[in-house]
Design an enzyme around this catalytic site. Structure first.
Site, mmCIF file in Angstrom:
data_model
loop_
_atom_site.group_PDB
_atom_site.id
_atom_site.type_symbol
_atom_site.label_atom_id
_atom_site.label_comp_id
_atom_site.label_asym_id
_atom_site.label_seq_id
_atom_site.Cartn_x
_atom_site.Cartn_y
_atom_site.Cartn_z
ATOM 1 N N TYR A 229 -14.931 5.838 8.355
ATOM 2 C CA TYR A 229 -13.914 6.294 7.400
ATOM 3 C C TYR A 229 -14.353 5.887 5.997
ATOM 4 C CZ TYR A 229 -9.159 6.621 5.326
ATOM 5 O OH TYR A 229 -8.061 6.932 4.559
ATOM 6 N N THR B 247 -5.039 10.505 -0.657
ATOM 7 C CA THR B 247 -6.399 10.294 -0.157
ATOM 8 C C THR B 247 -6.757 11.302 0.921
ATOM 9 O OG1 THR B 247 -5.635 8.733 1.523
ATOM 10 C CG2 THR B 247 -6.307 7.819 -0.613
ATOM 11 N N HIS C 110 0.789 -1.236 0.000
ATOM 12 C CA HIS C 110 0.000 0.000 0.000
ATOM 13 C C HIS C 110 0.825 1.291 0.000
ATOM 14 C CE1 HIS C 110 -3.536 2.322 0.231
ATOM 15 N NE2 HIS C 110 -4.261 1.524 0.966
#
Length: 783
Positions: free
Chosen positions: A587, A600, A471
Site C-alpha cells: 500500500y 486518498t 486520522h
C-alpha cells in the site's frame, strides 16, 4: 478560588436596605471584548464566503458590470435585447418614476448577467480542471495542448484566490468502470499468486463483473450524481469512525521536531512560541489567508480538510464515533503530571504574546496541586477500545462536574502535553534515542495524550516537541502543513532571547490557568485501568526504528533520471523480498485532492514489473538486464501513481462497491476476498509543502525528521519516508514484537542496503558515461 470569582460578571446580596449589586468591571469587559471578537470573526467569515462564492470573479466586478450596462443605456442602446424592459414591466413598485424603474431594472439585469458570467466561468474552470493528460507527460516536455490548457486555467482562475476559492470549481471524482477496475485488480495480484490461485481469482472476478458488479455500479453512479465525492463520506465513516479497536497506534500518527536543533532547552519557552504560532495559523486559516495548494503552480487541490483542524474532537459511540467541530475556542487544555488545566490564550480581546504564554505554562509547571482521585490516568479511556469508552462517557461524564471538564477538553482549540521525559537524537545512541522519541509521540504513556482531539502537541522537558494527530478528520499532509508553519514561525520569526526565553513583556495580572475538577467513582476507575492495560499491551508490542539516511538523497536519484518516489518504492520491494523471501500486497498512499473533497487512493506498488526486477537482482542477472527491468518497474509505478491521483485507482472503487453490497444485503465472494487481503507493507511519503518557509542553504540543520504511523497488519511493516533538501532521506519503520518474522531494525538495514544497491546499479557504465561526455562536448562546439 480567584479564577471562579473572575468568571462571574456580577454578584448581589439581599439586605434590609434593598439589593446590593457588585459589578465586576473586568468580567464585563471580558464579555464585551469576547463578543466583539466573535462578531469580527463572523463578519470576516461572511466576507470570505461572499468572495469565495463569486470566485473566479470578484465582488467589485459586479459594480463594473452595472456601470457598463447603465452606460450603454444612456447611449440609447439596449444590450439586454428587451429584457430590461420586461423586468421593468413586472416591477412590483409603481410609485417610482419611470427613470428610477429603468435604473432598478438595469441593476437587476446586470446582477443576473454577472451571476451568469460567474456560473459560466466556474463551469469552464471545472471542465478545464478535469483535464489530467498533463500529468502523464514526460517531465520537462510539455505538449502544445497542455501549454494552452495551463494558459486557460490561469485566465479562468482569477486573481488572489482565498483558501476555499477553488472549492466550487473542482471536478467530482469520477467512478471508474467495473471492467477497468477488475482488470487492474487482477493485474495487481498476479505477482502474489500462483497459477491455480490466480485462475480461481480470475473466475471470481469474471462472475462479479458479469452479474452483481453492474448492479452495484448503478447505485454508485447514482450517488456520484448528487454527492460531492462518492468515496470520502463512506471512507471516513467505515474506515475510521466505525472502527471499534483503539485509535492509538492503529489509526493516529505523529510528527517530529527538528532533527539536529532544539531552538531552546526551556520547556515553557518552547511551548510559548509554538502555541502562539499555532493560534497565528488559526487566525490565517479563519481569514482564509493561507494559499491554496497548487500543483505545477496552476492546478488547485481541495482544501476542505482544513475546516476541522482546530476546535475539533472525535466523540466515542457504541456503534460509530462522530467528529464534532465547534466555533473558535479561546483556550487550550494542558496536561501535566496527571492534572488537566484550562489555559486561556486571549486576554482583553487580544492573543497572548509568546512570553505571556510561557509565563502561564511555567505557572502550570510550578503548580504542586495533586491530581484528583482517578484524574491522572483518565486519558487512557481515549487509548482503549471505543465501546467501553463510549459507555463510560455516557454513564460517568454526562452530567455535573465531569461533563463540564470533559466538555472543556473536547471543545479546546487543541490539546497540549507537558511531558516530564526528554527526547532527542543523542550522539552514539542516535538510533535508539530516535526510536524512543517516535514511540513516545505515537503513544506516550497511553494516558498522557488525549487521542480523540484533532491533534495534541507534546513538549518535552528538554524543549523538544512533537505532534500526535487523529486520522478521521484529515490526512497527514494537512497536519504537516500546520506543523511546518509552527516550526518555521517559532524559529525564524518569533525567536528567543539569549537566555532562551520568549521575547516580549508579561502582564503579571493574568489569571492563573484553571485546574479542571473531576469526580471519578471507583467503577469508572476500574474502566480506566482496563483501558490502560489494553493500551499498554498494544504500545509495548510496537517495534520502531527511525533513521536519517544521509549517504545520498533525491539529488543523486534525479541525476539517474528516476522519480525519487519510484526509486524508494523499488528499494522497499527489494528490501522486503530480502527480509521475508517473498512479495506482498503493498500500500502506498496517494492523494485525490485534485477532486472536490478528495482524500486518498492506494497505489499498489508490488507489480509484475517490480517483482521481475527484484528476482533479476537476486538471481544475479547482468546489470544491463536489471537496469532495463528497473526502468520498466519505475515507469509502471509512476503510471499507477498518476492513475491514482487522477481518479483511476481501484481500491476506493472496490471499497465503495463493497459498502453498497452491504446496504443491499447481498454477498460477493469476490469483494469479500479483495477487502480481506492484508497490507503487509504499508507505505507513505511525507512531502515538504512550504519550502519557502525554510532556508535550507543557510540553515540546513533546521530540518524536521518527518513522522510515522503504526503497522497496519500484525505481521507487516509500516514505512513512512521523507525527502529533505537534496541529500537526506528520513525513514520511519514500525512493526510488532509479537510477530517473530518482523524486525524494524533488520528491515531498516535491508532498506539501507537496497538504496545503495539501486544507486550502484543505476550509476552510468563507462560506455554510457563516455557517450554523455561526447554529447556534452558536441553541444559546447555548437554553442
Amino acid at each position: 478560588m480567584a479564577e471562579a470569582h473572575q468568571a462571574v460578571a456580577f454578584q448581589f446580596t439581599v439586605t434590609p436596605d434593598g439589593i446590593d449589586l457588585r459589578l465586576s468591571h473586568q468580567a464585563l469587559s471580558e464579555i464585551y471584548l469576547s463578543g466583539m471578537r466573535s462578531w469580527k470573526k463572523r463578519i470576516i467569515r461572511i466576507k470570505n464566503s461572499v468572495i469565495s462564492g463569486v470566485y473566479p470573479a470578484s465582488p467589485s466586478s459586479w459594480l463594473f458590470v452595472v456601470i457598463a450596462i447603465l452606460a450603454t443605456m444612456y447611449t440609447r442602446s439596449d444590450p439586454s435585447m428587451g429584457l430590461i424592459a420586461k423586468i421593468q414591466e413586472h416591477l412590483p413598485v409603481s410609485q417610482m418614476s419611470m427613470q428610477c424603474q429603468a435604473v432598478v431594472s438595469a441593476v437587476l439585469f446586470s446582477t443576473m448577467l454577472w451571476l451568469m458570467l460567474i456560473f459560466t466561468m466556474r463551469l469552464c474552470l471545472k471542465q478545464l480542471l478535469s483535464y489530467h493528460r498533463w500529468m502523464f507527460e514526460q517531465h520537462g516536455k510539455m505538449s502544445t495542448t497542455t501549454k494552452i490548457w495551463v494558459a486557460l486555467v490561469r485566465i479562468f482562475s482569477g486573481r488572489k484566490p482565498l483558501l476555499y476559492s477553488y472549492q466550487g470549481s473542482l471536478p467530482n471524482l469520477p467512478v471508474p468502470t467495473i471492467k477497468d477496475t477488475v482488470k487492474r485488480y487482477l493485474e495487481s495480484v498476479r505477482p502474489l499468486m500462483n497459477d491455480a490461485e490466480y485462475e480461481r481469482m480470475t473466475k471470481l472476478a469474471t462472475e462479479f463483473e458479469g452479474s452483481l458488479g453492474n448492479r452495484l455500479q448503478w447505485y454508485l453512479k447514482l450517488k456520484a450524481l448528487w454527492a460531492a465525492n462518492y468515496v470520502s463520506d463512506w471512507w471516513e465513516e467505515y474506515v475510521y469512525l466505525r472502527g471499534r479497536s483503539p485509535i492509538m497506534v492503529n489509526s493516529n500518527y505523529y510528527g517530529m521536531d527538528f532533527l539536529y536543533v532544539t531552538p531552546t532547552p526551556i520547556q515553557a519557552a518552547r511551548a510559548g512560541n509554538c502555541i502562539h504560532s499555532l493560534f497565528l495559523y488559526r487566525r490565517k486559516l479563519n481569514k482564509e489567508e493561507l494559499k491554496p495548494w497548487l500543483l505545477r503552480s496552476a492546478v488547485p487541490c481541495c482544501s476542505y480538510q482544513f475546516e476541522q483542524m482546530f476546535d475539533t474532537c472525535r466523540i466515542p459511540g457504541t456503534l460509530t464515533d462522530t467528529v464534532q467541530h465547534w466555533q473558535d475556542s479561546d483556550y487550550i487544555v494542558v496536561y501535566h503530571k496527571g492534572r488537566y488545566f484550562r489555559l486561556r490564550v486571549y486576554q482583553a480581546g487580544r492573543l497572548l504574546s509568546p512570553r505571556e504564554v510561557e509565563f502561564q505554562i511555567q505557572r502550570i509547571l510550578d503548580d504542586s496541586t495533586s491530581p484528583s482521585k482517578g484524574e491522572a490516568k483518565l486519558g487512557a479511556l481515549t487509548a482503549g477500545d471505543r465501546i467501553p469508552w463510549a459507555r463510560a462517557r455516557a454513564k460517568y461524564f454526562s452530567s455535573g462536574v465531569n461533563k463540564r471538564s470533559l466538555d472543556c477538553i473536547e471543545r479546546a482549540a487543541f490539546f497540549v502535553t507537558l511531558d516530564d521525559d526528554e527526547h532527542c537524537m543523542v550522539g552514539n545512541d542516535s538510533a535508539a534515542s530516535l526510536d524512543r522519541y517516535a514511540k513516545s509521540l505515537l503513544h506516550g504513556k497511553c494516558y498522557d495524550r488525549w487521542f480523540d482531539k484533532s491533534f495534541s502537541v507534546v513538549f518535552f522537558k528538554n524543549g523538544k516537541s512533537g505532534i500526535n494527530a487523529e486520522h478521521s478528520w484529515a490526512d497527514a499532509p494537512v497536519v504537516a502543513h500546520v506543523w511546518e508553519y509552527m516550526l518555521a514561525t517559532d524559529s525564524f520569526q518569533l525567536g528567543y532571547t539569549e537566555e532562551g526565553h520568549c521575547k516580549g513583556e508579561v502582564d503579571s495580572s493574568l489569571p492563573h490557568p484553571q485546574k479542571l475538577n473531576w469526580d471519578i467513582v471507583p467503577e469508572c476507575e476500574e474502566q480506566i485501568s482496563e483501558s490502560l492495560a489494553l493500551a499498554q499491551a498494544l504500545a509495548d508490542d510496537v517495534d520502531f526504528h527511525v533513521f536519517s539516511f544521509r549517504d545520498f538523497g533525491k539529488g543523486k536519484i534525479k541525476k539517474c533520471r528516476v522519480s525519487p518516489d519510484a526509486f524508494i518504492q523499488m528499494a522497499l520491494q527489494l528490501a522486503y523480498y530480502r527480509d521475508r523471501g517473498t512479495f506482498c500486497l503493498t500500500y502506498e498512499a496517494s492523494m485525490t485532492r485534485l477532486f472536490r473533497e478528495g482524500r486518498t487512493e492506494t497505489v499498489r506498488s508490488c507489480t509484475s514489473e517490480s517483482s521481475a526486477f527484484v528476482r533479476a537482482v537476486e538471481n544475479g542477472e547482468p546489470e544491463e538486464v536489471c537496469r532495463r527491468l528497473f526502468r520498466s518497474a519505475s515507469e509502471k509505478h509512476q503510471h499507477l501513481y498518476r492513475m491514482a491521483m487522477t481518479g483511476g485507482g481501484i481500491d476506493r472503487h472496490l471499497f465503495c462497491l463493497y459498502v453498497v453490497s452491504k446496504y443491499l444485503g447481498v454477498e460477493s465472494p469476490f469483494l469479500k476476498e479483495v477487502l480481506s487481503q492484508p497490507w503487509r507493507l504499508s507505505t507513505s511519503q511525507t512531502p515538504v509543502q512550504q519550502v519557502e518557509l525554510f532556508d535550507m542553504v543557510n540553515y540546513s540543520e533546521y530540518i524536521s525528521c518527518g513522522g510515522g504511523f503504526g503497522p497496519v497488519a500484525d505481521d507487516g511493516y509500516g514505512v513512512s519516508y521523507m525527502f529533505l533538501s537534496e541529500n537526506i532521506i528520513n525513514v520511519h519503520i514500525s512493526c510488532k514484537h509479537s510477530c517473530s518474522s518482523t524486525d524494524a531494525h533488520r528491515f531498516g538495514d535491508q532498506i539501507r542496503k537496497a538504496l545503495h544497491d539501486l544507486l550502484k546499479l543505476l550509476s552510468l557504465s563507462p560506455e554510457e558515461s563516455n557517450k554523455k561526455e561526447e554529447s556534452r562536448a558536441e553541444v559546447k562546439k555548437e554553442k
